[in-house]
Write a protein that holds these residues in place. Structure first.
Motif, PDB file in Angstrom:
ATOM      1  N   PHE A 181       0.754  -1.113   0.014  1.00  0.00           N
ATOM      2  CA  PHE A 181      -0.036   0.014  -0.140  1.00  0.00           C
ATOM      3  C   PHE A 181       0.918   1.200   0.156  1.00  0.00           C
ATOM      4  O   PHE A 181       0.599   2.283  -0.607  1.00  0.00           O
ATOM      5  CB  PHE A 181      -0.769  -0.012   1.218  1.00  0.00           C
ATOM      6  N   PHE A 182       1.890   1.344   0.868  1.00  0.00           N
ATOM      7  CA  PHE A 182       2.697   2.530   0.993  1.00  0.00           C
ATOM      8  C   PHE A 182       3.726   2.618  -0.157  1.00  0.00           C
ATOM      9  O   PHE A 182       4.304   3.812  -0.476  1.00  0.00           O
ATOM     10  CB  PHE A 182       3.515   2.090   2.297  1.00  0.00           C
ATOM     11  N   TRP A 183       3.848   1.546  -1.062  1.00  0.00           N
ATOM     12  CA  TRP A 183       4.878   1.873  -2.301  1.00  0.00           C
ATOM     13  C   TRP A 183       4.012   2.917  -3.169  1.00  0.00           C
ATOM     14  O   TRP A 183       4.754   3.896  -3.770  1.00  0.00           O
ATOM     15  CB  TRP A 183       4.806   0.702  -3.124  1.00  0.00           C
ATOM     16  N   GLY A 184       2.830   2.842  -3.204  1.00  0.00           N
ATOM     17  CA  GLY A 184       1.940   3.650  -4.034  1.00  0.00           C
ATOM     18  C   GLY A 184       1.762   5.051  -3.158  1.00  0.00           C
ATOM     19  O   GLY A 184       2.029   6.327  -3.684  1.00  0.00           O
ATOM     20  N   TYR A 185       1.379   4.895  -1.891  1.00  0.00           N
ATOM     21  CA  TYR A 185       1.014   6.072  -0.881  1.00  0.00           C
ATOM     22  C   TYR A 185       2.294   7.118  -1.085  1.00  0.00           C
ATOM     23  O   TYR A 185       1.756   8.293  -1.026  1.00  0.00           O
ATOM     24  CB  TYR A 185       0.762   5.527   0.340  1.00  0.00           C
ATOM     25  N   VAL A 186       3.428   6.781  -1.060  1.00  0.00           N
ATOM     26  CA  VAL A 186       4.389   7.673  -0.813  1.00  0.00           C
ATOM     27  C   VAL A 186       4.619   8.432  -2.275  1.00  0.00           C
ATOM     28  O   VAL A 186       5.173   9.548  -2.122  1.00  0.00           O
ATOM     29  CB  VAL A 186       5.711   7.022  -0.388  1.00  0.00           C
ATOM     30  N   ILE A 187       4.416   8.052  -3.301  1.00  0.00           N
ATOM     31  CA  ILE A 187       4.828   8.618  -4.560  1.00  0.00           C
ATOM     32  C   ILE A 187       3.844  10.062  -4.589  1.00  0.00           C
ATOM     33  O   ILE A 187       4.598  10.985  -4.932  1.00  0.00           O
ATOM     34  CB  ILE A 187       4.327   7.905  -5.707  1.00  0.00           C
ATOM     35  N   PRO A 188       2.572  10.212  -4.721  1.00  0.00           N
ATOM     36  CA  PRO A 188       1.975  11.387  -4.987  1.00  0.00           C
ATOM     37  C   PRO A 188       1.684  12.621  -4.028  1.00  0.00           C
ATOM     38  O   PRO A 188       1.207  13.708  -4.542  1.00  0.00           O
ATOM     39  CB  PRO A 188       0.699  10.857  -5.627  1.00  0.00           C
ATOM     40  N   GLN A 189       2.322  12.302  -2.706  1.00  0.00           N
ATOM     41  CA  GLN A 189       1.786  13.171  -1.821  1.00  0.00           C
ATOM     42  C   GLN A 189       2.181  14.782  -2.109  1.00  0.00           C
ATOM     43  O   GLN A 189       1.592  15.398  -1.821  1.00  0.00           O
ATOM     44  CB  GLN A 189       2.627  12.681  -0.401  1.00  0.00           C
ATOM     45  N   ILE A 190       3.404  14.752  -2.266  1.00  0.00           N
ATOM     46  CA  ILE A 190       3.979  16.364  -2.708  1.00  0.00           C
ATOM     47  C   ILE A 190       3.158  16.956  -3.734  1.00  0.00           C
ATOM     48  O   ILE A 190       2.400  18.217  -3.678  1.00  0.00           O
ATOM     49  CB  ILE A 190       5.338  16.524  -3.016  1.00  0.00           C
ATOM     50  N   GLY A 191       3.112  16.160  -4.874  1.00  0.00           N
ATOM     51  CA  GLY A 191       2.298  16.615  -5.955  1.00  0.00           C
ATOM     52  C   GLY A 191       0.899  16.923  -5.844  1.00  0.00           C
ATOM     53  O   GLY A 191       0.285  17.622  -6.297  1.00  0.00           O
ATOM     54  N   ALA A 192       0.349  15.712  -4.892  1.00  0.00           N
ATOM     55  CA  ALA A 192      -0.850  16.002  -4.577  1.00  0.00           C
ATOM     56  C   ALA A 192      -1.362  17.230  -3.750  1.00  0.00           C
ATOM     57  O   ALA A 192      -2.254  17.803  -4.005  1.00  0.00           O
ATOM     58  CB  ALA A 192      -1.481  14.783  -3.785  1.00  0.00           C
ATOM     59  N   GLY A 193      -0.292  17.433  -2.946  1.00  0.00           N
ATOM     60  CA  GLY A 193      -0.768  18.740  -2.188  1.00  0.00           C
ATOM     61  C   GLY A 193      -0.690  20.002  -2.978  1.00  0.00           C
ATOM     62  O   GLY A 193      -1.415  20.844  -2.828  1.00  0.00           O
ATOM     63  N   ALA A 194       0.114  19.853  -3.996  1.00  0.00           N
ATOM     64  CA  ALA A 194       0.087  21.165  -4.973  1.00  0.00           C
ATOM     65  C   ALA A 194      -1.092  21.297  -5.883  1.00  0.00           C
ATOM     66  O   ALA A 194      -1.692  22.285  -6.284  1.00  0.00           O
ATOM     67  CB  ALA A 194       1.582  21.340  -5.873  1.00  0.00           C
ATOM     68  N   LEU A 195      -1.403  20.140  -6.291  1.00  0.00           N
ATOM     69  CA  LEU A 195      -2.723  19.801  -7.200  1.00  0.00           C
ATOM     70  C   LEU A 195      -3.870  20.173  -6.341  1.00  0.00           C
ATOM     71  O   LEU A 195      -4.915  21.127  -6.807  1.00  0.00           O
ATOM     72  CB  LEU A 195      -2.619  18.371  -7.831  1.00  0.00           C
TER      73      LEU A 195
END
Length: 470
Positions: free
Chosen positions: A77-91
């Protein structure tokens, strides 16, 4: 403007006559989202034990005792979870959190329903793929929720409302572990637990799509009285503000939050993913008892959060600075659990009640961190809270990947108590280091870079207006 000044303005604002406002409906929906999202994250902790059983209650239920990648499935689960966080915050900051949260919950729910299907059709690789996709989507969850809290929460209610929303996670854990254990140990079989959570998530998606709003300014039915109370005399601009990346990444108070978040995730997810295995391999509880006892510490965590958070808000309003309160509660939430884990590492299988009691302390007192570092992002920068949460959640979740896998590295079998002594002592050490760093470097004051974007936008707008004149 400092946090203390903001609080004074907030306290001077008259409270709405209605004790239940539209903001509370938003908070309740976010609370439900946390319950469902954490249920989707954590039901695998018990579900995997049933999935790999060689003696299911119903012989027609598919099981896979030959699987060898249990820890990989738990960490996937965390393999995917770690990837978009920063970009998610900006979006989320640019386009608004409502529809990102909607899509997040829908896709998570869909792939929860697909877990049993993929297990049968594609084996453990298919389950791993489902978990990675779920993680990718939940990467948008906390940046969205933190942005919404920054927009919707009056400063006077910040600890209380943030704790209420985020402790939906532990409550969701309690419910998921108990329900999954009961279903998996029944004739219905473990797949029904995944179908159930998928249905809950899709139902929430529909409800949020109709009722949720990006901010008070975008809610068509919010009264002017309640809007002014939420803003507390400090209007929160919905326009996109440039993100001061360099200032954020070099900010010592922000780094303190990051370190605290890293320690928290190591401890929280080590315990969450491994308590069922500890109960099964060391304490020898059957799966239904295992799931209930594994859920008990998270029930206590949820209850204690409603004790800690109003105390934190009261202390901020009447006695102590925001920064002091954040440090006190962060210390309670990490040091007491660290002591309990060190003690637990020396408990054997003949002391089952003591082991459960220590787990309750180790997990339950962690509730204080919801009034500690977990809300500190909003304290230091209300304008960029979602971005800050995205960064800290991204980096800290690298440790969420490593934590379950550390058991595969330590050269002892899962049935050997020495393995668990290492696991619990390492976790305690992470808590203590994170607590000390936060106590030294954290702050409760709004940082100067919180308004850098506003100044830049103002300058740009003035220049544009001057150009128009000529």
């Amino acid at each position: 403007m400092t946090a203390s000044t903001d609080l004074k303005i907030q306290l001077d604002e008259p409270k709405p006559r209605k004790w239940l406002g539209l903001r509370h409906i938003q908070f309740f929906l976010l609370f439900l989202a946390s319950i469902i999202a954490y249920g989707i994250r954590t039901n695998m902790s018990v579900g995997i034990i049933a999935m790999m059983s060689d003696d299911p209650p119903n012989k027609d239920t598919p099981t896979f005792p030959h699987w060898t990648e249990k820890e990989t499935i738990l960490s996937a689960f965390f393999w995917g979870y770690v990837i978009p966080q920063i970009g998610a915050g900006a979006l989320v900051k640019k386009f608004g959190p409502k529809w990102f949260l909607t899509v997040t919950m829908f896709i998570n729910s869909l792939f929860t329903i697909l877990v049993p299907v993929m297990a049968v059709e594609a084996g453990q690789g298919g389950v791993i793929a489902c978990r990675v996709i779920q993680g990718l989507n939940q990467g948008f969850l906390y940046p969205s929720v933190h942005t919404l809290l920054g927009k919707w929460t009056p400063l006077e209610e910040r600890s209380k409302m943030a704790s209420f929303v985020y402790t939906g996670g532990p409550l969701g854990t309690v419910i998921a572990l108990a329900i999954t254990g009961a279903i998996a140990d029944s004739m219905v079989g473990w797949p029904a637990a995944f179908y159930l959570y998928g249905a809950f998530g899709i139902g929430w998606t529909v409800l949020w799509g109709f009722i949720g709003a990006d901010s008070p300014a975008k809610h068509g039915r919010l009264s002017e009285e309640e809007r002014q109370y939420i803003e507390g005399g400090v209007p929160r601009d919905d326009e996109e503000l440039p993100t001061p990346w360099r200032s954020i990444l070099t900010s010592v108070p922000f780094i303190a939050i990051l370190v605290a978040h890293c320690g928290q995730n190591w401890g929280f997810w080590t315990l969450l993913t491994e308590i069922p295995s500890y109960m099964n391999d060391i304490m020898k509880y059957k799966i239904s008892d295992n799931s209930l006892l594994s859920a008990l510490p998270y029930l206590v965590l949820w209850i204690l959060s409603f004790i800690f958070s109003p105390i934190a808000d009261y202390l901020i309003a009447h006695y102590l600075s925001i920064g002091t309160v954040r440090k006190i509660f962060n210390t309670i939430g990490k040091v007491i659990p660290a002591g309990a884990l060190i003690a637990l590492s020396f408990v054997d299988s003949s002391q089952k009640n003591l082991a459960v009691g220590l787990l309750v302390v180790a997990v339950g007192f962690n509730a204080a961190t919801y009034s500690g570092f977990n809300v500190n992002h909003i304290d230091v920068s209300p304008n960029h809270a979602g971005i800050l949460m995205g960064i800290t959640n991204s980096v800290s979740n690298v440790l969420s990947i490593i934590a379950p896998l550390i058991i595969k590295v330590i050269p002892y079998e899962q049935t050997d108590p020495i393995l668990w002594r290492y696991v619990f002592c390492i976790t305690a050490g992470m808590y203590l280091v994170a607590s000390i760093f936060f106590n030294i470097f954290a702050s409760g004051e709004v940082q100067p870079w919180n308004t850098e974007g506003e100044k830049r936008c103002s300058t740009t707008n003035d220049e544009d207006k001057n150009k128009e004149k000529f």
